[in-house]
Scaffold this active site. Sequence first.
Site, PDB file in Angstrom:
ATOM      1  CG  ASP A  18      -0.255  -0.397   2.521  1.00 13.24           C
ATOM      2  OD1 ASP A  18       0.985  -0.372   2.571  1.00 13.24           O
ATOM      3  OD2 ASP A  18      -0.949  -0.722   3.492  1.00 13.24           O
TER       4      ASP A  18
ATOM      5  CG  ASP B  20      -9.179  -1.170  11.671  1.00 14.66           C
ATOM      6  OD1 ASP B  20      -8.205  -1.868  11.320  1.00 14.66           O
ATOM      7  OD2 ASP B  20      -9.514  -0.137  11.062  1.00 14.66           O
TER       8      ASP B  20
ATOM      9  CG  HIS C 287      -6.040  -2.046   8.775  1.00 17.58           C
ATOM     10  ND1 HIS C 287      -6.218  -0.954   9.603  1.00 17.58           N
ATOM     11  CD2 HIS C 287      -4.703  -2.093   8.557  1.00 17.58           C
ATOM     12  CE1 HIS C 287      -5.061  -0.385   9.862  1.00 17.58           C
ATOM     13  NE2 HIS C 287      -4.121  -1.052   9.245  1.00 17.58           N
TER      14      HIS C 287
ATOM     15  CD  GLU D 168      -8.875   1.402   7.803  1.00 16.50           C
ATOM     16  OE1 GLU D 168      -8.844   0.416   8.564  1.00 16.50           O
ATOM     17  OE2 GLU D 168      -8.332   2.494   8.098  1.00 16.50           O
TER      18      GLU D 168
HETATM   19  C1  GLP Z   1      -0.538   0.231   8.727  1.00 17.12           C
HETATM   20  C2  GLP Z   1      -0.160  -0.583   7.524  1.00 17.12           C
HETATM   21  C3  GLP Z   1      -0.436  -2.057   7.754  1.00 17.12           C
HETATM   22  C4  GLP Z   1       0.098  -2.487   9.103  1.00 17.12           C
HETATM   23  C5  GLP Z   1      -0.586  -1.710  10.196  1.00 17.12           C
HETATM   24  C6  GLP Z   1      -0.179  -2.139  11.589  1.00 17.12           C
HETATM   25  O1  GLP Z   1      -1.884   0.540   8.765  1.00 17.12           O
HETATM   26  N1  GLP Z   1      -0.831  -0.184   6.327  1.00 17.12           N
HETATM   27  O2  GLP Z   1       0.164  -2.805   6.710  1.00 17.12           O
HETATM   28  O3  GLP Z   1      -0.122  -3.863   9.288  1.00 17.12           O
HETATM   29  O4  GLP Z   1      -0.223  -0.356   9.992  1.00 17.12           O
HETATM   30  O5  GLP Z   1       0.929  -1.423  12.013  1.00 17.12           O
HETATM   31  P1  GLP Z   1       1.866  -1.821  13.215  1.00 17.12           P
HETATM   32  O6  GLP Z   1       2.610  -3.029  12.757  1.00 17.12           O
HETATM   33  O7  GLP Z   1       2.768  -0.646  13.390  1.00 17.12           O
HETATM   34  O8  GLP Z   1       0.983  -2.079  14.368  1.00 17.12           O
END
Ligand code: GLP
Length: 260
Positions: free
Chosen positions: A67, A136, A138, A143
């Site tokens: 992304d 959440d 995702h 989302e």
């Molecule tokens: C962002 C990214 C996701 C990732 C998520 C969780 O939203 N787009 O790919 O999994 O963060 O982040 P973290 O690993 O810092 O909790």
Amino acid sequence: MEVVIVPAPDDAAVLVADVIGRALATVEATVIGLATGSSPLGAYRELVARCRRGEISFAAADAVLLDEYLGLPAEHPEAYRTFIRRELTDLVDLDPTRLHGPEVTCGDVPALCARYEALLARLGGVDVQLLGIGADGHIGFNEPGSSLGSRTRLKTLTAETRRDNARFFASLDEVPHHVITQGLATIGDARHVLLVATGAAKAGPIARAVEGPLTAMCPASVLQLHPHATVVVDEAAAAHLQHAAYYRSVYAGKPDWQAL
Ligand code: GLP
């Protein structure tokens, strides 16, 4: 899904690096799907160390991003391409021209999404896709409410995700509202999906994704349909799993546990 519970985040990092290292060594022209966020950082450090010791090589690999934020200048430190270069790809022997992500500079969003899908197809699909999970549920930036059949497209971030990601920016106002993300079906095309989550804050989303109903309201639950999905969690992130004892017995009883 195979659930692997390890004692601590460092153990998760080693396991993830093992899986990626094995793909690099055994699959010709490996395509590795990379994730941003803090969850994969330990694995990236481990991969960099192994590459520097000459144990693994990305020289014949392609890397693809899940992304990208819309509206950040390309050189912004939190643009996902910049993030992944800083944390991994500039530190290993990956050919910089073989790092791919959604090109967010042109204004024609449907066209750029279609181009990214075409690129993934041209590469022959993703061999190992690394994922984190949002609070959440995702994955990528899909989302809650995302179609389980979605492909690469524009998404609007929820207020919760923007608040979660504000820690990487100077203020909440700076967090973009829009992103381009691989869809849930795009992610599901990867031959092996490897989700890593550590820490108590991930216990709820992990339990919903692994043991909850298959629902668009927890996008990661779509991985229940995947033929080869591995979920690597530390004890803290496993805390709400009802079948933790069973997962431990499966993993411990595996004759060759490295063949995740
Ligand atoms: C962002 C990214 C996701 C990732 C998520 C969780 O939203 N787009 O790919 O999994 O963060 O982040 P973290 O690993 O810092 O909790």
